[in-house]
Design a protein around this motif. Structure first.
Motif, PDB file in Angstrom:
ATOM      1  N   PRO A  42     -66.877 -61.709 -32.147  1.00 21.50           N
ATOM      2  CA  PRO A  42     -66.056 -61.097 -32.749  1.00 21.50           C
ATOM      3  C   PRO A  42     -64.421 -60.904 -31.943  1.00 21.50           C
ATOM      4  N   ILE A  43     -64.831 -60.920 -30.709  1.00 22.71           N
ATOM      5  CA  ILE A  43     -63.385 -61.163 -29.814  1.00 22.71           C
ATOM      6  C   ILE A  43     -62.941 -62.558 -30.005  1.00 22.71           C
ATOM      7  N   CYS A  71     -63.572 -54.457 -28.267  1.00 19.18           N
ATOM      8  CA  CYS A  71     -62.362 -54.570 -27.930  1.00 19.18           C
ATOM      9  C   CYS A  71     -62.190 -55.119 -26.677  1.00 19.18           C
ATOM     10  N   ASP A  72     -61.137 -56.026 -26.342  1.00 12.30           N
ATOM     11  CA  ASP A  72     -61.223 -56.568 -25.140  1.00 12.30           C
ATOM     12  C   ASP A  72     -60.314 -55.664 -24.131  1.00 12.30           C
ATOM     13  N   GLY A  73     -61.273 -55.411 -23.226  1.00  7.77           N
ATOM     14  CA  GLY A  73     -60.791 -54.613 -22.218  1.00  7.77           C
ATOM     15  C   GLY A  73     -61.836 -53.471 -22.081  1.00  7.77           C
ATOM     16  N   PRO A 119     -67.596 -46.033 -33.556  1.00  7.35           N
ATOM     17  CA  PRO A 119     -68.100 -46.230 -32.704  1.00  7.35           C
ATOM     18  C   PRO A 119     -67.239 -47.649 -32.113  1.00  7.35           C
ATOM     19  N   ALA A 120     -67.177 -47.457 -30.679  1.00 11.06           N
ATOM     20  CA  ALA A 120     -66.309 -48.419 -30.191  1.00 11.06           C
ATOM     21  C   ALA A 120     -66.751 -48.747 -28.677  1.00 11.06           C
ATOM     22  N   MET A 121     -66.704 -50.014 -28.309  1.00 10.99           N
ATOM     23  CA  MET A 121     -67.143 -50.685 -26.990  1.00 10.99           C
ATOM     24  C   MET A 121     -66.145 -51.344 -26.460  1.00 10.99           C
TER      25      MET A 121
END
Length: 219
Positions: free
Chosen positions: A207-208, A108-110, A132-134
């Motif tokens: 990816p972003i 994620c952007d942020g 899973p997320a970052m």
DNA sequence: GCGACAG
DNA sequence: ATCTTGTCGC
């Protein structure tokens, strides 16, 4: 893929903060260390409150795009630092639900943990999806940190109230660092490793970058 | 008390 | 986030 939606949508700051406090307890700070399908998420604003959310899924090994989706919508909350996620969440969730494949990791952007209440966008999306997320931020937010060395891969801890909540990471030699934090089901070491591995040529992870491009230029 | 504050 | 010109570098 399926995404859990379990809220009454907040009508104000106090309700939004209460939701963050309630969901925060579900965050897990350990998880897998390798990922087969990595999704990048981003939102582009077109004046007023209209926006386009984009999700691009890449092959975790080759970084080749596998699937991409967009969802158009409106900002669902005013911009308040710390409650930023509530603006973009509905459109991002809509985009994720349109995905035919299920990613292994959301980038994620942020921010994730490195947030005033320890529950930034990356934590929120991680908990809602169970994945899973970052988070990878472009500017400093919470906490203090030293400037990392100039080499790609150099990092320094972001410290807030005595705890390490993320890392300032140099993804390319001589380029401004990015700010990495855990979202859900991932360790800080793994998030740092992924941020670096997913960044091939520019400052931000591929990816972003793909999601940013798609959100700005929907097909 | 005042300013700063992801995107 | 977005509003924008010029400039440096590959």
């Amino acid at each position: 893929m399926h995404v859990e939606r379990l809220h009454p949508w907040p009508t104000g700051v106090a309700e939004a903060e209460a939701i963050q406090d309630r969901l925060r307890v579900h965050v897990e700070l350990t998880g897998p260390t390798t990922f087969t399908l990595v999704a990048g998420l981003d939102v582009h604003y077109h004046g007023d409150d209209s926006l386009t959310a984009a999700v691009v899924v890449l092959d975790g090994d080759t970084l080749a795009p596998v699937e991409q989706v967009v969802a158009h919508g409106r900002a669902a909350f005013p911009y308040v630092p710390g409650l930023f996620a509530f603006r973009e969440l509905p459109a991002l969730v809509e985009a994720l639900e349109r995905l035919a494949v299920t990613p292994d990791l959301l980038v994620c952007d942020g921010y994730g943990l490195a947030h005033p209440r320890g529950f930034g966008l990356a934590c929120h999306l991680g908990v809602l999806t169970g994945l899973p997320a970052m988070g990878v931020g472009k500017t400093p937010f919470i906490g203090t940190h030293e400037t990392p060395g100039p080499e790609r891969g150099a990092w320094t801890p972001i410290v807030h109230e005595g705890a390490t909540i993320g890392r300032a990471l140099r993804t390319q030699r001589g380029v401004k660092p990015v700010y990495v934090s855990q979202g859900h089901r991932i360790s800080l070491d793994t998030a740092t490793d992924q941020a670096l591995r997913l960044t091939s040529r520019y400052r931000l992870p591929d990816p972003i970058r793909h999601a940013d491009h798609l959100a700005r230029h929907p097909s």
